[in-house]
Scaffold this motif. Structure first.
Motif, PDB file in Angstrom:
ATOM      1  N   UNK A  43       9.187  -6.763  -3.119  1.00 42.96           N
ATOM      2  CA  UNK A  43       7.806  -6.955  -3.568  1.00 42.96           C
ATOM      3  C   UNK A  43       7.162  -8.106  -2.809  1.00 42.96           C
ATOM      4  N   UNK A  44       7.927  -9.178  -2.555  1.00 43.98           N
ATOM      5  CA  UNK A  44       7.402 -10.292  -1.757  1.00 43.98           C
ATOM      6  C   UNK A  44       7.136  -9.858  -0.316  1.00 43.98           C
ATOM      7  N   UNK A  45       8.030  -9.076   0.259  1.00 49.92           N
ATOM      8  CA  UNK A  45       7.835  -8.595   1.631  1.00 49.92           C
ATOM      9  C   UNK A  45       6.594  -7.708   1.701  1.00 49.92           C
ATOM     10  N   UNK A  46       6.439  -6.826   0.737  1.00 49.67           N
ATOM     11  CA  UNK A  46       5.268  -5.947   0.754  1.00 49.67           C
ATOM     12  C   UNK A  46       3.980  -6.723   0.499  1.00 49.67           C
ATOM     13  N   UNK A  47       4.049  -7.791  -0.279  1.00 52.94           N
ATOM     14  CA  UNK A  47       2.867  -8.639  -0.467  1.00 52.94           C
ATOM     15  C   UNK A  47       2.493  -9.341   0.830  1.00 52.94           C
ATOM     16  N   UNK A  48       3.486  -9.736   1.615  1.00 51.72           N
ATOM     17  CA  UNK A  48       3.202 -10.331   2.923  1.00 51.72           C
ATOM     18  C   UNK A  48       2.548  -9.310   3.844  1.00 51.72           C
ATOM     19  N   UNK A  49       3.056  -8.090   3.854  1.00 49.65           N
ATOM     20  CA  UNK A  49       2.460  -7.029   4.675  1.00 49.65           C
ATOM     21  C   UNK A  49       1.024  -6.770   4.229  1.00 49.65           C
ATOM     22  N   UNK A  50       0.803  -6.743   2.919  1.00 47.61           N
ATOM     23  CA  UNK A  50      -0.542  -6.528   2.391  1.00 47.61           C
ATOM     24  C   UNK A  50      -1.493  -7.634   2.838  1.00 47.61           C
ATOM     25  N   UNK A  51      -1.049  -8.883   2.771  1.00 52.15           N
ATOM     26  CA  UNK A  51      -1.906 -10.000   3.163  1.00 52.15           C
ATOM     27  C   UNK A  51      -2.231  -9.949   4.652  1.00 52.15           C
ATOM     28  N   UNK A  52      -1.261  -9.613   5.488  1.00 50.14           N
ATOM     29  CA  UNK A  52      -1.526  -9.508   6.919  1.00 50.14           C
ATOM     30  C   UNK A  52      -2.471  -8.342   7.219  1.00 50.14           C
ATOM     31  N   UNK A  53      -2.317  -7.237   6.524  1.00 50.95           N
ATOM     32  CA  UNK A  53      -3.235  -6.108   6.710  1.00 50.95           C
ATOM     33  C   UNK A  53      -4.646  -6.473   6.264  1.00 50.95           C
ATOM     34  N   UNK A  54      -4.760  -7.194   5.155  1.00 47.16           N
ATOM     35  CA  UNK A  54      -6.086  -7.601   4.688  1.00 47.16           C
ATOM     36  C   UNK A  54      -6.723  -8.617   5.626  1.00 47.16           C
ATOM     37  N   UNK A 115       2.643  -0.217  -1.747  1.00 50.07           N
ATOM     38  CA  UNK A 115       1.795  -1.269  -1.186  1.00 50.07           C
ATOM     39  C   UNK A 115       1.784  -1.191   0.334  1.00 50.07           C
ATOM     40  N   UNK A 116       2.963  -1.054   0.928  1.00 51.11           N
ATOM     41  CA  UNK A 116       3.045  -1.006   2.390  1.00 51.11           C
ATOM     42  C   UNK A 116       2.352   0.237   2.934  1.00 51.11           C
ATOM     43  N   UNK A 117       2.523   1.365   2.275  1.00 45.67           N
ATOM     44  CA  UNK A 117       1.910   2.610   2.748  1.00 45.67           C
ATOM     45  C   UNK A 117       0.394   2.557   2.675  1.00 45.67           C
ATOM     46  N   UNK A 118      -0.134   2.088   1.559  1.00 44.97           N
ATOM     47  CA  UNK A 118      -1.588   2.055   1.386  1.00 44.97           C
ATOM     48  C   UNK A 118      -2.242   1.153   2.425  1.00 44.97           C
ATOM     49  N   UNK A 119      -1.753  -0.061   2.562  1.00 40.95           N
ATOM     50  CA  UNK A 119      -2.439  -0.999   3.444  1.00 40.95           C
ATOM     51  C   UNK A 119      -2.170  -0.728   4.922  1.00 40.95           C
ATOM     52  N   UNK A 120      -0.996  -0.212   5.263  1.00 36.51           N
ATOM     53  CA  UNK A 120      -0.785   0.148   6.662  1.00 36.51           C
ATOM     54  C   UNK A 120      -1.604   1.385   7.039  1.00 36.51           C
ATOM     55  N   UNK A 121      -1.810   2.287   6.095  1.00 34.85           N
ATOM     56  CA  UNK A 121      -2.676   3.431   6.394  1.00 34.85           C
ATOM     57  C   UNK A 121      -4.119   2.988   6.595  1.00 34.85           C
ATOM     58  N   UNK A 122      -4.567   1.962   5.865  1.00 28.12           N
ATOM     59  CA  UNK A 122      -5.906   1.418   6.090  1.00 28.12           C
ATOM     60  C   UNK A 122      -6.022   0.879   7.514  1.00 28.12           C
ATOM     61  N   UNK A 123      -5.000   0.164   7.978  1.00 29.16           N
ATOM     62  CA  UNK A 123      -5.039  -0.407   9.323  1.00 29.16           C
ATOM     63  C   UNK A 123      -5.051   0.698  10.367  1.00 29.16           C
ATOM     64  N   UNK A 124      -4.205   1.700  10.206  1.00 29.45           N
ATOM     65  CA  UNK A 124      -4.147   2.797  11.162  1.00 29.45           C
ATOM     66  C   UNK A 124      -5.472   3.553  11.200  1.00 29.45           C
ATOM     67  N   UNK A 125      -6.039   3.811  10.022  1.00 34.28           N
ATOM     68  CA  UNK A 125      -7.311   4.543   9.984  1.00 34.28           C
ATOM     69  C   UNK A 125      -8.485   3.705  10.471  1.00 34.28           C
TER      70      UNK A 125
END
Length: 129
Positions: A43-54, A115-125
């Motif tokens: 959950x912490x790793x995915x929160x980091x991915x979310x913050x970097x994507x945002x 979390x990782x799927x949603x925010x990485x898909x935002x970046x890709x799109x």
């Protein structure tokens, strides 16, 4: 007081590095106690991915225009498909007893993947549209 684009990005970058540091600390603590993969590490790793994507998406999502709405809409659609795939794979792995996770670990894994799927898909799109 209005935040500039740089201040918003800087906030998310700092938050991302903090979550990354916390996740590394939690992983190290879990491994050193012999109880690795308690669930909260992911959950912490995915929160980091979310913050970097945002941090990457902040200038685009700051403007609530048609493009950002389309990115969010398509991203949620593609994420839904992937999340269903994750669940089907996990059900098969549980059915054939390939993996053995408790309830908290399973929910943490699904939360992290979501979390990782949603925010990485935002970046890709956002690169596509």
């Amino acid at each position: 007081m209005k935040w500039s684009s740089k201040a918003g990005r800087r906030f998310f970058l700092v938050a991302g590095f903090m979550f990354l540091f916390y996740s590394l600390l939690m992983v190290f603590a879990s491994i050193s106690t012999g109880a690795f993969f308690a669930g909260y590490e992911l959950v912490y790793v995915s929160s980091a991915v979310m913050a970097f994507c945002l941090a990457y998406l902040y200038p685009q999502f700051k403007e609530n225009d048609e493009r950002s709405k389309k990115i969010r809409e398509r991203g949620m659609f593609f994420s839904y498909i992937f999340i269903m795939g994750y669940m089907l794979i996990l059900m098969a792995l549980f059915q054939f007893q390939i993996i053995d996770l408790n309830g908290y670990q399973t929910v943490s894994l699904l939360t992290s993947l979501t979390i990782i799927t949603v925010f990485s898909s935002f970046v890709i799109l956002s690169k596509r549209y």
